[in-house]
Design a protein around this motif. Structure first.
Motif, short mmCIF file in Angstrom:
data_model
loop_
_atom_site.label_atom_id
_atom_site.label_comp_id
_atom_site.label_asym_id
_atom_site.label_seq_id
_atom_site.Cartn_x
_atom_site.Cartn_y
_atom_site.Cartn_z
N GLY A 63 0.85 -1.31 -0.21
CA GLY A 63 -0.07 -0.04 -0.02
C GLY A 63 0.81 1.15 -0.02
O GLY A 63 0.40 2.19 -0.05
N VAL A 64 2.00 1.08 0.03
CA VAL A 64 2.93 2.40 -0.08
C VAL A 64 4.06 2.24 -1.07
O VAL A 64 4.74 1.33 -1.23
CB VAL A 64 3.79 2.34 1.62
N GLU A 65 4.20 3.35 -1.57
CA GLU A 65 5.17 3.51 -2.51
C GLU A 65 5.62 4.79 -2.37
O GLU A 65 5.21 5.83 -2.00
CB GLU A 65 4.40 3.83 -3.93
N GLU A 92 11.82 -5.19 -2.68
CA GLU A 92 11.02 -4.22 -2.73
C GLU A 92 11.29 -3.22 -3.59
O GLU A 92 10.50 -2.09 -3.73
CB GLU A 92 10.67 -3.68 -1.29
N VAL A 93 12.60 -2.91 -4.29
CA VAL A 93 12.98 -2.01 -5.01
C VAL A 93 12.47 -2.26 -6.26
O VAL A 93 12.84 -3.36 -7.00
CB VAL A 93 14.74 -1.82 -5.26
N VAL A 94 11.45 -1.82 -6.98
CA VAL A 94 10.97 -2.18 -7.99
C VAL A 94 11.15 -1.48 -9.56
O VAL A 94 10.90 -1.82 -10.45
CB VAL A 94 9.30 -2.14 -8.13
N GLU A 95 12.21 -0.36 -9.07
CA GLU A 95 12.58 0.22 -10.34
C GLU A 95 13.93 1.07 -9.87
O GLU A 95 14.03 1.63 -8.78
CB GLU A 95 11.58 1.33 -10.85
N ILE A 96 14.70 1.13 -10.92
CA ILE A 96 15.94 1.80 -10.62
C ILE A 96 16.27 2.61 -12.13
O ILE A 96 16.28 2.26 -13.09
CB ILE A 96 17.14 0.77 -10.49
N GLN A 97 16.52 3.69 -11.62
CA GLN A 97 16.79 4.78 -13.04
C GLN A 97 18.19 5.69 -12.51
O GLN A 97 18.44 5.79 -11.46
CB GLN A 97 15.80 5.85 -13.04
N THR A 98 18.91 5.63 -13.35
CA THR A 98 20.26 6.47 -13.03
C THR A 98 19.97 7.76 -14.07
O THR A 98 19.42 8.00 -15.02
CB THR A 98 21.51 5.80 -13.66
N LEU A 100 22.13 11.92 -14.88
CA LEU A 100 23.20 12.97 -14.90
C LEU A 100 22.92 13.91 -14.34
O LEU A 100 21.60 14.39 -14.55
CB LEU A 100 23.70 13.28 -16.58
N GLY A 101 23.53 14.57 -13.51
CA GLY A 101 23.17 15.86 -12.70
C GLY A 101 23.12 15.78 -11.03
O GLY A 101 24.07 14.69 -10.82
N ARG A 102 22.76 16.25 -10.20
CA ARG A 102 22.95 16.40 -8.91
C ARG A 102 22.49 14.99 -8.27
O ARG A 102 23.00 14.57 -7.29
CB ARG A 102 21.97 17.31 -8.25
N VAL A 103 21.32 14.40 -8.72
CA VAL A 103 21.00 13.38 -8.24
C VAL A 103 21.41 12.15 -9.16
O VAL A 103 21.37 12.25 -10.68
CB VAL A 103 19.41 13.36 -8.29
N ASP A 104 22.10 11.25 -8.60
CA ASP A 104 22.69 10.15 -9.39
C ASP A 104 21.66 8.83 -9.67
O ASP A 104 21.71 8.28 -10.96
CB ASP A 104 23.78 9.18 -8.84
N VAL A 105 20.74 8.37 -8.93
CA VAL A 105 20.02 7.27 -8.87
C VAL A 105 18.61 7.71 -8.32
O VAL A 105 18.27 8.44 -7.26
CB VAL A 105 20.37 6.09 -8.12
N ARG A 106 17.50 7.00 -8.91
CA ARG A 106 16.38 7.06 -8.34
C ARG A 106 15.84 5.82 -8.10
O ARG A 106 15.83 4.90 -9.17
CB ARG A 106 15.02 7.94 -9.31
N LEU A 107 15.27 5.48 -7.01
CA LEU A 107 15.00 3.99 -6.61
C LEU A 107 13.24 4.18 -6.46
O LEU A 107 12.83 5.03 -5.74
CB LEU A 107 15.27 3.42 -5.40
N GLY A 108 12.48 3.17 -7.24
CA GLY A 108 11.29 3.06 -6.96
C GLY A 108 10.72 2.00 -5.78
O GLY A 108 11.40 0.61 -6.13
N VAL A 109 10.39 2.17 -4.70
CA VAL A 109 10.12 1.09 -3.56
C VAL A 109 8.93 1.22 -3.27
O VAL A 109 7.95 1.93 -3.10
CB VAL A 109 11.07 1.69 -2.54
N ILE A 110 8.41 -0.39 -3.00
CA ILE A 110 6.96 -0.44 -2.45
C ILE A 110 7.34 -1.25 -1.14
O ILE A 110 8.15 -2.08 -0.70
CB ILE A 110 6.19 -1.25 -3.41
#
Length: 151
Positions: A63-65, A92-98, A100-110
């Motif tokens: 129920g939480v993303e 529970e990490v369902v998505e990983i994006q990399t 360029l810029g200040r943020v290196d990675v975005r994780l989608g977690v449920i």
């Protein structure tokens, strides 16, 4: 690369992905052999990369993303690779994006609920290697999540 019939085929299949190739051919008024050849050509060209089941994780009790924006400490030569390898190991990490810029990675977690999220945060997320900065954003609502392409 794509002709009008290819686009029509892809639009029709996006509208009803449960159609078999034979049903797709019938719906389009084309011979099944021609549609099968077009599908094979689209697969060989990498346009169609496969068919998949789409599972609604909410229906399974999640129920939480959370979206995590992560900046890595990059002083170690393999920091990026080591972080990504460790993040892939968290179920529970369902998505990983990399990026360029200040943020290196975005994780989608449920997570099932906030208690489960707290345990994930403490035991799995904060123990990932090479973390320099992390920002957690809880999803309130998904306004649009379209997978169909405008063909």
């Amino acid at each position: 690369m794509l002709d009008d019939q290819d686009r029509a085929l892809l639009r029709r299949w996006q509208d009803d992905p449960d159609l078999s190739p034979a049903q797709l051919a019938e719906a389009m008024g084309l011979p099944a052999a021609r549609v099968s050849r077009r599908i094979a050509r689209l697969q060989e060209a990498g346009v169609l990369t496969g068919l998949r089941a789409v599972i609604d994780w909410r229906a399974l009790g999640y129920g939480v993303e959370i979206s995590l924006r992560i900046t890595l400490e990059k002083s170690a030569p393999r920091a990026f690779d080591e972080f990504l390898a460790a993040a892939r190991e968290v179920p529970e990490v369902v998505e990983i994006q990399t990026f360029l810029g200040r943020v290196d990675v975005r994780l989608g977690v449920i997570a099932r609920d906030l208690h489960h999220w707290q345990a994930l945060w403490r035991d799995r997320i904060l123990t990932l290697p090479h973390l320099a900065d992390i920002e957690a954003l809880m999803t309130v609502a998904t306004v649009k999540a379209e997978e169909a392409l405008p063909l």
